[in-house]
Each structure stands twice: as C-alpha cells, then as structure tokens.
Design an enzyme around this catalytic site. Sequence first.
Site, PDB file in Angstrom:
ATOM      1  N   ASP A 164      -0.037   5.172   1.093  1.00 44.86           N
ATOM      2  CA  ASP A 164      -0.227   6.054   2.253  1.00 44.86           C
ATOM      3  C   ASP A 164      -0.331   5.242   3.536  1.00 44.86           C
ATOM      4  O   ASP A 164      -1.141   4.313   3.626  1.00 44.86           O
ATOM      5  CB  ASP A 164      -1.507   6.884   2.091  1.00 44.86           C
ATOM      6  CG  ASP A 164      -1.489   7.742   0.842  1.00 44.86           C
ATOM      7  OD1 ASP A 164      -1.217   8.946   0.948  1.00 44.86           O
ATOM      8  OD2 ASP A 164      -1.752   7.198  -0.252  1.00 44.86           O
ATOM      9  N   ASP A 217      -1.746  -0.924   5.814  1.00 43.78           N
ATOM     10  CA  ASP A 217      -2.037  -0.431   7.162  1.00 43.78           C
ATOM     11  C   ASP A 217      -3.529  -0.261   7.420  1.00 43.78           C
ATOM     12  O   ASP A 217      -3.923   0.423   8.359  1.00 43.78           O
ATOM     13  CB  ASP A 217      -1.333   0.914   7.402  1.00 43.78           C
ATOM     14  CG  ASP A 217      -1.971   2.048   6.615  1.00 43.78           C
ATOM     15  OD1 ASP A 217      -2.173   1.871   5.394  1.00 43.78           O
ATOM     16  OD2 ASP A 217      -2.282   3.093   7.203  1.00 43.78           O
ATOM     17  N   ASP A 222       0.877  -1.168   0.000  1.00 44.08           N
ATOM     18  CA  ASP A 222       0.000   0.000   0.000  1.00 44.08           C
ATOM     19  C   ASP A 222       0.917   1.222   0.000  1.00 44.08           C
ATOM     20  O   ASP A 222       2.129   1.116   0.233  1.00 44.08           O
ATOM     21  CB  ASP A 222      -0.886  -0.053   1.247  1.00 44.08           C
ATOM     22  CG  ASP A 222      -1.778   1.164   1.381  1.00 44.08           C
ATOM     23  OD1 ASP A 222      -2.349   1.599   0.367  1.00 44.08           O
ATOM     24  OD2 ASP A 222      -1.881   1.693   2.501  1.00 44.08           O
TER      25      ASP A 222
END
Length: 214
Positions: free
Chosen positions: A6, A163, A4
């Site tokens: 960000d 996250d 991922d």
Amino acid sequence: MLFDLDGTLVDSAPDLAGAVNEMRLNRGMATLPLEALRPHVGTGARGMLNVALQLTPEHADYEASKSEFLDRYEARIVQETRLFDQVLELLKSLQVAGIPWGIVTNKAERFAMPLTRQLGLDSAAFAVIGGDTTAHSKPHPAPLLEAAKRGGMDPQRCIYVGDDERDIIAGRAAGMGTVAAGWGYLGKGKPIEAWDADIVLSSPSGILKLLGLA
C-alpha cells in the site's frame, strides 16, 4: 528486490477511505473527501477510525468498529484500488531483466493475499509476506528477512522500497539497501528526507534508472 504494498505498489486509499466513509454514512454523517483520509492510510484501521470517527483504541466501541471497518474494506478490497502509474512497467522490466521481486507488507494476509491475487501481482512475486506471516511486523526486520529467505537471497544484496519510515527502519535493520517511495502516502510524521533512506525517489520509474535499466 522487495516492495511494500500500500502506497508503494498500489493505491489502496480509495477503498480504505470508502470503507470508513460507508461507516460515516451508516451513522448519519457526511462522507469525508479522499484528500482528508489519504495521509492516514499508512496507519491502518487505528488511523482511519481516529480521523473519521474520533475513535481511539481506548474507546468502548473501538474493537467493534475496527471489525466493521475491516469487514467493509474486505468486501470492496479492489473496487477502486489500482497500481500506481509506472508500477506495471517497472515490474515487467524487472522480470525481463531477471531481477526477482517480492512484497513485504504490514497488511494482514487476510487482505494482502486476495488483493495481490486480484491485481495479478502474486503470480509474478516470489513471495508475498503479510503483517502476520511472521511473529513480528515492520519496523521489525523479521518479515523482510523471511522474504529474502524464501527467495534464496542474501539480505545484504536486497533493496527494500517503501513509503513509510517503518519501511526504512525495517530495511536498514535487515541489512538491506533502502529506497523511500516519494510517490506514496508518507503520513504525518517526519519528512521523507529525515528517514535516513539510502535514496529518495519521486516515481517508480526512478528505480529502473537506479538499477541501470533505463
């Protein structure tokens, strides 16, 4: 290996918070501290506008405010955004070990492409898949499968690191191993231990240990 963007590779919270705080200032309101905005970064414009301006998609001003927020963010996209600590070392180690890596994000290509280019990530990644690259965004597995296809990889031999619980759902649906990035934004939902990831790591360097590179 897939990541991922960000909250996993880059800390973009300061610029996203900066954009919405510009909007508050423009409306005669005081800025909010980064700590109050950071947990909402993973929910995108919807979450940021909700916490900063109490605007929901049903509000008459929402679409115009969303456009303003995105324009302001685009104008400052790497003003304060940086790689998380240990990420550069991680990516260089993967390259030295001959392990290809790519990026799969829900960030639209309009933002994902210039951000990765300006941070020097696009030239090393074998693919950068945005939230609008395929017909579906995460938690649908389509973006992850597209990345694996572009890299000529068997999805079952890939690991996806993210996250947000949506990352783990997408990774599992794609048949990939999943790593929950405990150093990221994590949000306000379930605790990270309840995401059903294959492993939870507290720092990017843990990936090197997981792969036997440290």
